[in-house]
Design an enzyme around this catalytic site. Structure first.
Site, PDB file in Angstrom:
ATOM      1  N   SER A 144       0.811  -1.232   0.000  1.00 58.22           N
ATOM      2  CA  SER A 144       0.000   0.000   0.000  1.00 58.22           C
ATOM      3  C   SER A 144       0.842   1.279   0.000  1.00 58.22           C
ATOM      4  O   SER A 144       0.438   2.300   0.518  1.00 58.22           O
ATOM      5  CB  SER A 144      -0.964   0.020   1.197  1.00 58.22           C
ATOM      6  N   ASP A 259       1.272  -3.051 -10.696  1.00 51.75           N
ATOM      7  CA  ASP A 259       1.324  -1.596 -10.808  1.00 51.75           C
ATOM      8  C   ASP A 259       2.482  -1.168 -11.692  1.00 51.75           C
ATOM      9  O   ASP A 259       3.555  -1.794 -11.678  1.00 51.75           O
ATOM     10  CB  ASP A 259       1.488  -0.962  -9.423  1.00 51.75           C
ATOM     11  N   ASN A 277       0.955  -7.165  -6.442  1.00 49.12           N
ATOM     12  CA  ASN A 277       0.293  -7.346  -5.151  1.00 49.12           C
ATOM     13  C   ASN A 277      -0.469  -8.657  -5.151  1.00 49.12           C
ATOM     14  O   ASN A 277      -1.356  -8.866  -5.989  1.00 49.12           O
ATOM     15  CB  ASN A 277      -0.683  -6.191  -4.902  1.00 49.12           C
TER      16      ASN A 277
END
Length: 327
Positions: A144, A259, A277
């Protein structure tokens, strides 16, 4: 599975930096499962988590934990020893994917471009910059975007970084230093289907000042999600291809999210994977549910798909296979 009522233990919370996000994910998942008629036991993870899972005697555990120890292989190993089916990636994959340096070592040889960089001692940052500015510092095994800092020529942390300057060097003994990739933030979710993993699409994240850090991820209105991303078809196809390949190389299960930073002035050569992730958020602001909805999959159906995959992977015929498929 739609006609079968299940008992699902939703594991959430814990004591990681991402506790509040995990509680939001877990309660969303639990509500969705209950709306589909399933029985749910909500477990806010404490040190007695093994006993509570054993007492629940559920058909499957939905792992809605984020960060350590729910995403790094610790909880996965415990559940493996207990013989309890669970969602998302297994032990080996979780150990590799939570560690950004190990992820590079796994993915780059398979043709997946990632920024260079190396591990540095935080104490050394106060003597000299580890690489030329601008560069990024991030914890090796947090999610995160917890503890990420961008160091530029005009950063107010000093040059070299002052010992009393606020930043991740005050919290972590070691950090990963990477060159800063200018450009746009993109992300692609992958989900396992009957015929293998497939990408749900590409989202662009347009951020109001700063970068896509913890606050921007989980504060409504701080980040605009453009889904599908308004990018050239070849870049979208490359995002989806890299995300599927990363999912497969790492041995991810259920769902994952990869990402990117994309320097649009450099075309395909400007696209870099930042991380994959293994347990993406499932909050109302999370990207995987948003991309799934864009692909025609409503949130409760998405949750059931993840549970279905967990039960398939952990079926008795597969138990002898041992570890998940990480390279």
């Amino acid at each position: 599975m739609n006609s079968q009522t299940l008992h699902v233990a939703v594991l959430m919370g814990g004591w990681a930096n991402e506790r509040e996000v995990s509680l939001s994910s877990g309660n969303g998942v639990a509500d969705a499962l209950e709306s589909k008629g399933h029985r749910v036991t909500r477990i806010d993870m404490g040190r007695d988590v093994a006993a509570r899972i054993a007492d629940a005697a559920s058909d499957v555990v939905f792992n809605a934990l984020h960060g350590v120890p729910g995403e790094d292989g610790t909880v996965q190993g415990m559940l493996d020893l207990m013989g309890v089916p669970y969602t998302h990636s297994g032990l080996a994959t979780s150990v590799i994917a939570i560690d950004k340096q190990l992820t590079k070592q796994a993915l780059v040889p398979h043709g997946i471009p990632m920024p260079g960089g190396h591990i540095v001692r935080s104490a050394d940052l106060h003597e000299r910059d580890p690489i030329a500015r601008p560069y990024v510092l991030k914890p090796v095994n947090e999610g995160s975007s917890v503890g990420v800092a961008i160091i530029t020529e005009d950063s107010n942390v000093g040059n070299p970084i002052a010992r009393d300057a606020e930043g991740p060097w005050q919290e972590f003994d070691e950090l990963l230093a990477e060159p800063f990739i200018k450009g746009r933030e993109l992300t692609t979710a992958v989900i396992d289907g009957p015929d293998g993993p497939y990408a749900l699409g590409v989202t662009e994240l347009i951020i109001e000042g700063g970068f896509y850090d913890y606050e921007h991820k989980y504060t409504e209105g701080r980040t605009q999600h453009v889904c599908p991303a308004q990018i050239p078809e070849n870049i979208a196809a490359l995002c989806e291809s890299y995300a599927i390949r990363a999912h497969q190389v790492l041995g991810c299960r259920g769902t994952s999210r990869t990402d990117y930073r994309w320097d649009d002035e450099a075309g395909e050569a400007g696209l870099f994977v930042l991380e994959t992730n293994t347990q993406p958020g499932m909050t109302p602001l999370s990207l995987v549910p948003e991309q799934a909805k864009q692909a025609g999959i409503e949130y409760p159906e998405l949750v059931e798909m993840i549970v279905r995959e967990a039960l398939r992977v952990h079926a008795p015929a597969n138990e002898a296979g041992g570890a998940d498929g990480a390279d």
